[in-house]
Write a protein that holds these residues in place. Structure first.
Motif, mmCIF file in Angstrom:
data_model
loop_
_atom_site.group_PDB
_atom_site.id
_atom_site.type_symbol
_atom_site.label_atom_id
_atom_site.label_comp_id
_atom_site.label_asym_id
_atom_site.label_seq_id
_atom_site.Cartn_x
_atom_site.Cartn_y
_atom_site.Cartn_z
ATOM 1 N N GLU A 95 0.843 -1.210 0.000
ATOM 2 C CA GLU A 95 0.000 0.000 0.000
ATOM 3 C C GLU A 95 0.875 1.256 0.000
ATOM 4 O OE1 GLU A 95 -4.165 -1.353 2.111
ATOM 5 O OE2 GLU A 95 -2.492 -0.870 3.436
ATOM 6 N N ARG A 96 1.932 1.192 0.797
ATOM 7 C CA ARG A 96 2.849 2.340 0.877
ATOM 8 C C ARG A 96 3.546 2.563 -0.462
ATOM 9 N NH1 ARG A 96 4.611 0.698 5.742
ATOM 10 N NH2 ARG A 96 6.338 -0.427 4.807
ATOM 11 N N ASP A 97 4.062 1.477 -1.010
ATOM 12 C CA ASP A 97 4.831 1.584 -2.244
ATOM 13 C C ASP A 97 3.980 2.010 -3.445
ATOM 14 O OD1 ASP A 97 7.771 0.741 -2.628
ATOM 15 O OD2 ASP A 97 6.770 0.262 -4.521
ATOM 16 N N LEU A 98 2.772 1.492 -3.500
ATOM 17 C CA LEU A 98 1.896 1.808 -4.639
ATOM 18 C C LEU A 98 1.118 3.101 -4.425
ATOM 19 C CD1 LEU A 98 0.454 -1.796 -5.205
ATOM 20 C CD2 LEU A 98 2.022 -0.603 -6.741
ATOM 21 N N GLY A 99 1.027 3.528 -3.161
ATOM 22 C CA GLY A 99 0.281 4.756 -2.859
ATOM 23 C C GLY A 99 -1.225 4.564 -2.952
ATOM 24 N N ILE A 100 -1.675 3.341 -2.752
ATOM 25 C CA ILE A 100 -3.120 3.054 -2.785
ATOM 26 C C ILE A 100 -3.470 2.141 -1.617
ATOM 27 C CG2 ILE A 100 -3.455 3.319 -5.281
ATOM 28 C CD1 ILE A 100 -3.279 0.245 -5.518
ATOM 29 N N SER A 101 -4.765 2.020 -1.350
ATOM 30 C CA SER A 101 -5.219 1.076 -0.335
ATOM 31 C C SER A 101 -5.684 -0.201 -1.023
ATOM 32 C CB SER A 101 -6.391 1.657 0.444
ATOM 33 O OG SER A 101 -5.986 2.832 1.090
ATOM 34 N N SER A 102 -5.802 -1.237 -0.211
ATOM 35 C CA SER A 102 -6.320 -2.500 -0.718
ATOM 36 C C SER A 102 -7.675 -2.270 -1.405
ATOM 37 C CB SER A 102 -6.468 -3.447 0.464
ATOM 38 O OG SER A 102 -7.122 -4.599 0.063
ATOM 39 N N GLY A 103 -7.862 -2.875 -2.559
ATOM 40 C CA GLY A 103 -9.116 -2.724 -3.306
ATOM 41 C C GLY A 103 -9.043 -1.616 -4.352
ATOM 42 N N ASP A 108 -2.114 5.325 -12.588
ATOM 43 C CA ASP A 108 -1.604 5.058 -13.946
ATOM 44 C C ASP A 108 -2.202 3.785 -14.545
ATOM 45 O OD1 ASP A 108 -0.356 3.034 -12.552
ATOM 46 O OD2 ASP A 108 1.684 3.698 -12.959
ATOM 47 N N GLY A 109 -3.078 3.131 -13.788
ATOM 48 C CA GLY A 109 -3.761 1.942 -14.303
ATOM 49 C C GLY A 109 -2.893 0.698 -14.375
ATOM 50 N N LYS A 110 -1.730 0.720 -13.745
ATOM 51 C CA LYS A 110 -0.840 -0.452 -13.837
ATOM 52 C C LYS A 110 -1.231 -1.589 -12.885
ATOM 53 C CE LYS A 110 3.681 1.164 -15.494
ATOM 54 N NZ LYS A 110 3.565 0.995 -16.839
ATOM 55 N N PHE A 111 -1.572 -1.237 -11.642
ATOM 56 C CA PHE A 111 -1.809 -2.283 -10.646
ATOM 57 C C PHE A 111 -3.127 -2.100 -9.901
ATOM 58 C CE2 PHE A 111 2.858 -1.714 -10.778
ATOM 59 C CZ PHE A 111 3.247 -2.998 -11.125
ATOM 60 N N THR A 112 -3.764 -3.229 -9.602
ATOM 61 C CA THR A 112 -4.891 -3.250 -8.671
ATOM 62 C C THR A 112 -4.466 -4.139 -7.507
ATOM 63 O OG1 THR A 112 -6.538 -2.976 -10.396
ATOM 64 C CG2 THR A 112 -7.307 -3.955 -8.348
ATOM 65 N N LEU A 113 -4.676 -3.652 -6.306
ATOM 66 C CA LEU A 113 -4.248 -4.398 -5.113
ATOM 67 C C LEU A 113 -5.477 -4.991 -4.426
ATOM 68 C CD1 LEU A 113 -1.908 -5.061 -3.117
ATOM 69 C CD2 LEU A 113 -2.374 -2.861 -2.010
ATOM 70 N N THR A 114 -5.453 -6.296 -4.206
ATOM 71 C CA THR A 114 -6.590 -6.917 -3.526
ATOM 72 C C THR A 114 -6.103 -7.907 -2.459
ATOM 73 O OG1 THR A 114 -6.736 -8.614 -5.240
ATOM 74 C CG2 THR A 114 -8.234 -6.775 -5.444
ATOM 75 N N GLU A 115 -6.980 -8.155 -1.513
ATOM 76 C CA GLU A 115 -6.709 -9.182 -0.495
ATOM 77 C C GLU A 115 -7.540 -10.404 -0.833
ATOM 78 O OE1 GLU A 115 -7.273 -7.654 3.599
ATOM 79 O OE2 GLU A 115 -7.213 -5.698 2.627
ATOM 80 N N VAL A 116 -6.947 -11.580 -0.653
ATOM 81 C CA VAL A 116 -7.700 -12.813 -0.906
ATOM 82 C C VAL A 116 -7.518 -13.761 0.272
ATOM 83 C CG1 VAL A 116 -7.600 -12.703 -3.431
ATOM 84 C CG2 VAL A 116 -5.734 -13.785 -2.184
ATOM 85 N N ARG A 117 -8.369 -14.751 0.312
ATOM 86 C CA ARG A 117 -8.231 -15.806 1.331
ATOM 87 C C ARG A 117 -7.374 -16.911 0.728
ATOM 88 N NH1 ARG A 117 -8.563 -13.507 5.827
ATOM 89 N NH2 ARG A 117 -9.885 -11.727 5.445
ATOM 90 N N CYS A 118 -6.940 -17.828 1.529
ATOM 91 C CA CYS A 118 -5.974 -18.875 1.174
ATOM 92 C C CYS A 118 -5.867 -19.189 -0.322
ATOM 93 C CB CYS A 118 -6.312 -20.152 1.929
ATOM 94 S SG CYS A 118 -5.083 -21.429 1.665
#
Ligand code: FES
Length: 153
Positions: A95-103, A108-118
């Motif tokens: 989150e720090r490195d990308l400057g975004i929160s989960s979800g 720039d449209g490069k990355f989406t950050l998500t949380e998943v279960r196992c």
């Protein structure tokens, strides 16, 4: 704003047949990496399938997203094994490195950050995936280098 001609071409590829709305939505998802509202409405108008039905399909299947996605999805496993081995710290570093929160998706449209279960590979916890690649035993200190290497690829 999307190019609606692309959506029309997809609808015509499936002969405007309402029995193939899922296939149309898959093609739209592949093209735009999400299902824009305008595309959903166009499919509904041209196949005469109710918008509510299409919306239900789009929210039911995890393969579909109604939110714009990044070129690469970064999934952080927050299952028990990963959690106890430091997944929350890995997520915080991302989150720090990308400057975004989960979800969220980077501007720039490069990355989406998500949380998943196992993710089913607890023996190599904590695990993240970047696109189709599984990265084992991730440490928060590795995150910056990982992101930079994927920015170049
Ligand atoms: S808990 Fe993360 S892979 Fe199983």
């Amino acid at each position: 704003m999307i190019d609606i001609k692309i959506v029309d071409a997809i609808i015509e590829k499936w002969n405007t047949d309402p029995d193939f709305v899922i296939e149309m939505m898959q093609d739209v998802q592949d093209e735009f990496r999400y299902i824009p509202k305008e595309a959903l409405e166009r499919i509904s108008d041209r196949t005469e399938k109710p918008r509510g039905k299409l919306f239900h399909i789009a929210t039911f299947y995890s393969a579909f997203s109604l939110d714009q996605r990044g070129e690469k999805e970064i999934q952080v496993c927050m299952g028990t094994a990963c959690y106890v081995k430091g997944a929350p710290d890995v997520l915080a570093a991302l989150e720090r490195d990308l400057g975004i929160s989960s979800g969220e998706t980077t501007p720039d449209g490069k990355f989406t950050l998500t949380e998943v279960r196992c993710l089913g590979c607890c023996g190599i916890a904590p695990v993240i995936t970047i696109g189709n690649e599984v990265i084992a035993e991730v440490k928060p200190s590795q995150v910056s280098n990982l992101i930079s290497s994927y920015c170049k690829s």
